[in-house]
Design an enzyme around this catalytic site. Structure first.
Site: not given
Length: 453
Positions: A376-377
């Protein structure tokens, strides 16, 4: 810190008791092994103390704030005392508010909804999506990934100085990267923000479980973190800090609890007077179990002492990094370099291996739980891997099959409840998989690499 000092700290600070420490899992190669939970950066196991505290309270659970009965009054006191415990844990200023939310993501979306008109937001591309994406209704400037802490401060100062028009502004920054574990220069970034008339919110999701966080000392305007990374499950989070923007904004959710007074108008409409406290943004029945579990975790970490917890974690970090450095095929991902201070979060890639395949083999053949993907980056991981910004790849769902190259990485993460044996087994497993290969066949199913039956 010397090795002898760490050893002394080790004897004082054993791993904290967490749920699941004795869980055994089957191996595809036969037999069972105690599960090595090395995915703390996603969700840390619950502290045994948190679980015990919640279990002791559960029979007394009742409605919060609006009940006259004994259990309701008890639950209300528990909920509000939890708020005060979090204030102390974060060393908040007089007048700061603690709002209980669902998570870090929820906290930052709440703040995004409370931004004043024409507010500009400045955020580095290195952020977790929880702090990268909520600012959809604001004018957002995305800053390129810096390669040193000094460069981070300089980049922010230039961006703030060049903003036009000069109005309200907010900087959002992580305290510790969920990809590299590296600590960011929060105090210096806060000083830069304030020097240019901006405010700053700290995403402490990965920092608070590992280091003390002082709102006063760091001089940040808000802090956001999640219970599920702080050894406190049950779906609660925190947004703590200045109250003015929050009180000036419409409630994040409209409903009971947020409203002080509701009356009908002569024309048939409704007039509402909203609360001017944290309740303004806590509509509905509060998650008293979640709030209480966060407060319990805050007390447990404080009483154990962060100095000892940090010293022990640094020992584990050195063990993992030294072990990975002995495997030439492994490349550890980093923005600021090997000497940068960090928490127990390390991401890497292995030459010749698809990351999903490697993570699946760690689980199936060694009983080790890590994470693979983009965490999630996405912009940060792609920058660290040297791939194009538009390169395909999903968070935690690689499309590449075993043996194929993937645009993802592997992340190992640990904390206060991690025994030495777990990181030692991980290092040994990495060495054996790279040297000998997987002992089992794997296939792709639903975007995941799984053992072939």
């Amino acid at each position: 810190m010397s090795v002898s000092t760490v050893a002394a700290d080790q004897s004082v600070c054993a791993p904290l008791a967490v749920l699941g420490r004795d869980v055994t899992v089957p191996l595809v190669t036969g037999g069972e092994v105690t599960y090595a939970a090395l995915d703390y950066a996603a969700s840390a196991p619950a502290l045994q103390r948190v679980w015990d505290d919640v279990a002791a309270y559960a029979p007394y659970y009742g409605s919060v704030h609006r009940g006259a009965g004994y259990l309701s009054q008890l639950s209300t006191d528990l909920f509000e005392n939890a708020r005060r415990t979090v204030e102390e844990f974060l060393d908040c200023r007089a007048g700061d508010q603690v709002v209980f939310t669902r998570s870090t993501t929820d906290s930052l979306n709440l703040l995004a909804a409370a931004l004043p008109a024409d507010c500009q937001v400045f955020v580095f591309e290195t952020e977790h999506h929880a702090s990268l994406l909520p600012w959809r209704d604001a004018r957002v400037t995305y800053l390129n990934a810096p390669r040193t802490p000094d460069e981070a401060v300089e980049t922010l100062e230039r961006a703030l100085a060049d903003r036009d028009p000069y109005g309200p502004a907010l900087v959002c920054v992580t305290g510790a990267s969920n990809v590299t574990g590296e600590l960011w220069p929060v105090r210096e970034l806060a000083a830069a923000a304030h020097a240019h008339g901006a405010r700053i919110v700290l995403d402490a999701a990965q920092l608070a479980p590992h280091h003390p966080v002082s709102v006063k000392d760091l001089d940040v305007d808000w802090v956001a973190f999640s219970g599920h990374k702080l050894y406190a499950p049950f779906g609660s989070g925190v947004l703590a800090g200045r109250s003015d923007w929050l009180l000036a904004a419409e409630p994040y959710l409209a409903g009971g609890g947020a409203s002080r007074k509701v009356t009908r108008r002569a024309d048939g409409g409704v007039d509402v007077e909203w609360h001017d406290s944290a309740a303004r943004h806590e509509a509905g029945s509060p998650n008293v179990i979640g709030a209480y579990s966060i407060a319990s975790a805050c007390k447990a970490l404080t009483e154990e002492g962060f100095d000892q917890l940090v010293a022990r974690e640094q020992h584990l970090i050195r063990t993992v990094r030294a072990g990975l450095a002995e495997v030439p095929e492994v490349r550890v991902l980093s923005l600021f370099g090997d000497d940068a201070p960090r928490v127990g979060v390390i991401s890497f890639v292995v030459e010749g291996w698809n990351s999903s395949h490697f993570a699946a083999a760690l689980s199936a053949e060694y009983g080790i739980g890590v994470r693979d993907g983009l965490f999630c980056a996405h912009p940060l991981v792609r920058t660290l891997l040297g791939s194009a910004p538009e390169s395909q790849g999903e968070c935690g769902a690689p499309e590449a099959a075993p043996g194929e190259k993937s645009l993802n990485a592997i992340r190992v993460s640990f904390g206060a409840g991690t025994p030495d044996e777990h990181v030692e087994r991980f290092v040994r497993a990495v060495r054996e998989l790279v040297r000998d290969g997987a002992r089992w066949q794997y296939r792709t199913e639903g975007g995941r690499c799984v053992p072939a039956v």
